[in-house]
Design a protein around this motif. Sequence first.
Motif, short mmCIF file in Angstrom:
data_model
loop_
_atom_site.label_atom_id
_atom_site.label_comp_id
_atom_site.label_asym_id
_atom_site.label_seq_id
_atom_site.Cartn_x
_atom_site.Cartn_y
_atom_site.Cartn_z
N HIS A 29 0.86 -1.24 -0.12
CA HIS A 29 0.06 0.01 -0.04
C HIS A 29 0.75 1.17 0.07
O HIS A 29 0.63 2.24 -0.82
CB HIS A 29 -1.06 0.05 1.44
CG HIS A 29 -1.94 1.02 1.36
ND1 HIS A 29 -3.18 0.95 0.63
CD2 HIS A 29 -2.04 2.14 1.62
CE1 HIS A 29 -3.95 2.01 0.68
NE2 HIS A 29 -3.21 2.82 1.43
N ARG A 30 1.90 1.24 0.88
CA ARG A 30 2.82 2.64 1.08
C ARG A 30 3.51 2.56 -0.26
O ARG A 30 3.71 3.74 -0.75
CB ARG A 30 3.88 2.32 2.19
CG ARG A 30 4.59 3.22 2.48
CD ARG A 30 5.65 2.88 3.58
NE ARG A 30 4.95 2.65 4.68
CZ ARG A 30 5.39 1.87 5.96
NH1 ARG A 30 6.76 1.69 6.05
NH2 ARG A 30 4.62 1.85 7.14
N ILE A 31 4.01 1.71 -0.78
CA ILE A 31 4.82 1.67 -2.01
C ILE A 31 4.17 2.09 -3.20
O ILE A 31 4.60 3.08 -3.95
CB ILE A 31 5.69 0.12 -2.25
CG1 ILE A 31 6.72 0.05 -1.24
CG2 ILE A 31 6.36 0.33 -3.84
CD1 ILE A 31 6.99 -1.43 -1.19
N LEU A 32 2.97 1.51 -3.59
CA LEU A 32 2.26 1.90 -4.67
C LEU A 32 1.62 3.30 -4.51
O LEU A 32 1.69 4.11 -5.42
CB LEU A 32 0.99 0.87 -4.71
CG LEU A 32 1.35 -0.31 -5.42
CD1 LEU A 32 0.12 -1.08 -5.56
CD2 LEU A 32 1.80 -0.12 -6.90
N GLY A 33 1.40 3.70 -3.35
CA GLY A 33 0.71 4.89 -3.06
C GLY A 33 1.58 6.01 -3.00
O GLY A 33 1.37 7.12 -3.84
N VAL A 34 3.04 5.90 -2.85
CA VAL A 34 3.95 7.02 -3.22
C VAL A 34 4.29 7.00 -4.47
O VAL A 34 4.54 8.07 -5.14
CB VAL A 34 5.30 6.56 -2.33
CG1 VAL A 34 6.35 7.46 -2.73
CG2 VAL A 34 5.03 6.80 -0.73
N TRP A 35 4.68 5.74 -5.19
CA TRP A 35 4.77 6.01 -6.57
C TRP A 35 3.88 6.40 -7.47
O TRP A 35 3.89 7.05 -8.44
CB TRP A 35 5.33 4.42 -7.27
CG TRP A 35 6.88 4.12 -6.58
CD1 TRP A 35 7.28 3.38 -5.65
CD2 TRP A 35 7.96 4.69 -7.34
NE1 TRP A 35 8.44 3.24 -5.93
CE2 TRP A 35 8.99 4.07 -6.77
CE3 TRP A 35 8.10 5.67 -8.24
CZ2 TRP A 35 10.50 4.32 -6.89
CZ3 TRP A 35 9.58 5.92 -8.67
CH2 TRP A 35 10.60 5.10 -8.05
N ALA A 36 2.66 6.14 -7.42
CA ALA A 36 1.50 6.77 -7.92
C ALA A 36 1.01 8.06 -7.42
O ALA A 36 -0.28 8.19 -7.92
CB ALA A 36 0.28 5.67 -8.11
N LEU A 37 1.50 8.52 -6.39
CA LEU A 37 1.08 9.92 -5.86
C LEU A 37 0.57 10.73 -6.83
O LEU A 37 -0.61 11.38 -7.03
CB LEU A 37 2.22 10.47 -4.87
CG LEU A 37 1.84 11.46 -3.95
CD1 LEU A 37 0.70 11.17 -3.38
CD2 LEU A 37 3.09 11.98 -3.41
N LEU A 38 1.56 11.32 -7.67
CA LEU A 38 1.12 12.38 -8.61
C LEU A 38 0.19 12.03 -9.55
O LEU A 38 -0.78 12.64 -10.01
CB LEU A 38 2.44 13.04 -9.12
CG LEU A 38 3.58 13.82 -8.52
CD1 LEU A 38 4.67 14.08 -9.20
CD2 LEU A 38 2.92 14.96 -7.77
N PHE A 39 0.24 10.64 -10.10
CA PHE A 39 -0.63 10.30 -10.97
C PHE A 39 -2.16 9.96 -10.54
O PHE A 39 -2.99 10.95 -11.25
CB PHE A 39 -0.20 8.94 -11.52
CG PHE A 39 -1.16 8.41 -12.57
CD1 PHE A 39 -1.22 8.75 -13.83
CD2 PHE A 39 -2.08 7.60 -12.08
CE1 PHE A 39 -2.01 7.93 -14.86
CE2 PHE A 39 -3.13 6.70 -12.98
CZ PHE A 39 -2.90 7.12 -14.42
N ASN A 40 -2.21 9.82 -9.35
CA ASN A 40 -3.46 9.83 -8.71
C ASN A 40 -3.96 11.02 -8.44
O ASN A 40 -5.38 11.09 -8.46
CB ASN A 40 -3.53 8.80 -7.51
CG ASN A 40 -3.46 7.35 -7.95
OD1 ASN A 40 -3.99 6.79 -8.72
ND2 ASN A 40 -2.68 6.54 -6.88
#
Length: 357
Positions: free
Chosen positions: A189-200
Motif C-alpha cells: 500500500h505504501r509503495i504503490l501509494g508513493v509511486w502513484a502519488l502524482l498520477f492519482n
Amino acid sequence: MKLQWSKQFFRIHRIMGLIAGILLLLLSITGSMLVFSDEIDHAQYANAYHVTPETQSRSLQELMQDARQSLPGNPYLFFVRLPQAPDESIVLRAEYAADHKVYVFLNPYTGKILQQYANTDHLTGYVLYLHFTLLNGKTGATIVLIAAIALFFSVLTGIFIYRNAIVKVLTFRVKPEWNNRTRRWRNLHRILGVWALLFNLLISLTGFMMELKVLDSRKNPKASFEAVPFAGDYEPLLEKAKASIPGFEIMGVRPPKKAGDPLRILGHAHESAFFGEYSSSVFIDAGGNIKKTVNFSNASFGDKFNACIAPLHFGNYGGIILKIIYSLLALTPGVLSVSGFLIWYRRKYIIKVHNRI
C-alpha cells in the motif's frame, strides 16, 4: 497535538478509501482499458476505418444524407472525423439524447455504410459509459463524482500519513515483504501509494472536472436533440476555414444545433498532441461569414487547461510506451483500495480477535 492531527488524517484517509473502495477498483479496471480505446476499436472494427481510395469523393452534404437515411428520426448529426488520408473512412455521430448516440462509418467515395453502432453497443463505448456513469445516467455520474473526490482526499491525507516514508520508497529502501503476513499489504500500500502519488492526484482532479461536464450534459435527462436544417455546401466553408488559421488541419464539422447558430469547423494547427486534435476551431454563419476564430496557439491559460483535461486523464497524447505506463498506473487506485481494505480489516478484526484470545 501532533499525534491527534495524525490520527485525524489517518481516519479521513481510511474513511475516504473505504467509501470509494469497490468503485475505485471498477474505475481502475475500466480506466486502464480506456487508455487503449483507439487500438481496441481499430482492431475490433478494422474494416470500418479503411477504404480503397478512388478518384472522386462524395460531397459532405451528400455523405450526411447517406448517413441520415440509415438512422431513425431526425437526430443532431455531425462529422466526428474527416478522412486524413485517401484510404480512411469518414465518421459521423448522431445524437438523440445525452445517453443515446449512434456512430456511422461511411466510405467517402461511395457513401456506403461500413459500420454502425450505438455508444454502448461496442466494447469501448460500453466501458466508457460504465466508467463515467455506471450505466445509470445522472445518478451514476454523481456517484462517480463522489468517488473522484474521495480519491483526491485519500491521496492528500496519504501524503501526510506517509510523508516520512516518501524518500525511503523512492530510493527502494522499503520492500514489499511478501513472506511477512503482518507487513505485506501495508508495505505494498505504501509503495504503490508513493509511486502513484502524482498520477492519482492528476487522475482524480481531471476525472472530477470531466465528471462535472458529464453531469452538466445530463441536467435534463429527457431532453432530445434534433437536427437544424443546413443547406449550404460544406467544402467552400472548409477552404475558408483553412485560410483563416495558418496550417489549419480540419478534423471535424459541427452543424448548427439551434437556428441562427454558426457552423463550427474543428481541427488543429499542429499544436502539441497534449491538447488533442480538436483544439482550434472556426465559426462560420449561414452566409459564409467567419464569426469567430480560435487559434489555439494564441489561446489563454484557461482554454489550454480545459483542452488538456481529457488527454491528461486518458493518456492518449503520447505513444504506446506512455499508454502502457498510464494503463499500469490506472490500476493503482483499485489495488490501493483493496490493500487499504485488507489493512483495515486486519487491524479491526483479526488483530482484535487475536488479542482477545
